[in-house]
Design a protein around this motif. Structure first.
Motif, PDB file in Angstrom:
ATOM      1  N   ALA A 161      -2.252   1.971  -3.999  1.00 21.30           N
ATOM      2  CA  ALA A 161      -3.325   2.517  -4.838  1.00 21.30           C
ATOM      3  C   ALA A 161      -3.128   2.066  -6.279  1.00 21.30           C
ATOM      4  O   ALA A 161      -2.007   2.059  -6.791  1.00 21.30           O
ATOM      5  N   GLY A 162      -4.228   1.674  -6.902  1.00 23.18           N
ATOM      6  CA  GLY A 162      -4.176   1.150  -8.260  1.00 23.18           C
ATOM      7  C   GLY A 162      -4.036  -0.356  -8.331  1.00 23.18           C
ATOM      8  O   GLY A 162      -4.188  -0.947  -9.409  1.00 23.18           O
ATOM      9  N   GLY A 163      -3.746  -0.959  -7.207  1.00 20.35           N
ATOM     10  CA  GLY A 163      -3.570  -2.406  -7.163  1.00 20.35           C
ATOM     11  C   GLY A 163      -4.884  -3.158  -7.048  1.00 20.35           C
ATOM     12  O   GLY A 163      -5.974  -2.569  -7.095  1.00 20.35           O
ATOM     13  N   SER A 164      -4.756  -4.476  -6.885  1.00 15.53           N
ATOM     14  CA  SER A 164      -5.925  -5.351  -6.833  1.00 15.53           C
ATOM     15  C   SER A 164      -5.828  -6.321  -5.663  1.00 15.53           C
ATOM     16  O   SER A 164      -4.736  -6.664  -5.215  1.00 15.53           O
ATOM     17  N   LEU A 165      -6.992  -6.728  -5.198  1.00 14.97           N
ATOM     18  CA  LEU A 165      -7.108  -7.780  -4.203  1.00 14.97           C
ATOM     19  C   LEU A 165      -8.335  -8.611  -4.527  1.00 14.97           C
ATOM     20  O   LEU A 165      -9.305  -8.092  -5.096  1.00 14.97           O
TER      21      LEU A 165
ATOM     22  N   SER B  54      -8.205  -1.483  -9.302  1.00 21.42           N
ATOM     23  CA  SER B  54      -8.043  -0.026  -9.262  1.00 21.42           C
ATOM     24  C   SER B  54      -8.356   0.521  -7.878  1.00 21.42           C
ATOM     25  O   SER B  54      -9.111   1.499  -7.732  1.00 21.42           O
ATOM     26  N   LEU B  55      -7.791  -0.108  -6.884  1.00 17.55           N
ATOM     27  CA  LEU B  55      -8.097   0.273  -5.503  1.00 17.55           C
ATOM     28  C   LEU B  55      -7.629   1.683  -5.194  1.00 17.55           C
ATOM     29  O   LEU B  55      -6.596   2.144  -5.702  1.00 17.55           O
TER      30      LEU B  55
ATOM     31  N   SER C 232      -2.703   1.962   0.361  1.00 17.83           N
ATOM     32  CA  SER C 232      -1.792   3.072   0.606  1.00 17.83           C
ATOM     33  C   SER C 232      -1.686   3.957  -0.632  1.00 17.83           C
ATOM     34  O   SER C 232      -1.790   3.481  -1.764  1.00 17.83           O
ATOM     35  N   SER C 233      -1.472   5.235  -0.389  1.00 15.64           N
ATOM     36  CA  SER C 233      -1.384   6.197  -1.505  1.00 15.64           C
ATOM     37  C   SER C 233       0.037   6.345  -2.015  1.00 15.64           C
ATOM     38  O   SER C 233       0.973   5.850  -1.437  1.00 15.64           O
TER      39      SER C 233
END
Length: 123
Positions: A14-18, A85-86, A122-123
């Motif tokens: 969570a919070g990452g980017s793709l 900001s996934l 994932s959280s």
């Protein structure tokens, strides 16, 4: 016929980017409206983003506005979706689609679909 192949999915915190890519073959997508949709288990397919054929107009639902960016490179016959900001609720199979016509957020309006790429947050 247009064949679409998505890539770039994966597992991210969570919070990452793709960044997803969708490469077209068989026919140039230059004059097609392109879209991204997603489908989570047990849920209906939902609209994520769309872009007109020139790339000058983009459309997003409130759920991803400000976090996702759709873009296209007609010279490379490729569509992109930058996801920042996934959140765990973004977990789904993501599909790209092509439409012979103007913008639509209805999946039934799209003529060609890829096989999808899994995104898991994932959280």
């Amino acid at each position: 016929q247009v064949q679409l192949v998505e890539s770039g999915g994966g597992l991210v915190q969570a919070g990452g980017s793709l960044r997803l890519s969708c490469t077209a073959s068989g026919r140039a997508i230059t004059f097609y409206t392109m879209g991204w949709f997603r489908q989570a288990p047990g849920k209906e397919r939902e609209f994520v983003a769309a872009i007109n054929w020139t790339g000058t107009s983009t459309y997003y639902p409130d759920s991803v506005q400000g976090r996702f960016t759709i873009s296209r490179d007609n010279a490379k016959n490729t569509l992109y979706l930058q996801m920042n900001s996934l959140k765990p609720e973004d977990t789904a199979v993501y599909y790209c689609a092509a439409r012979r016509g103007t913008y639509s957020q209805t999946n039934f309006d799209y003529d060609y679909w890829g096989q999808g790429t899994q995104v898991t947050v994932s959280s």
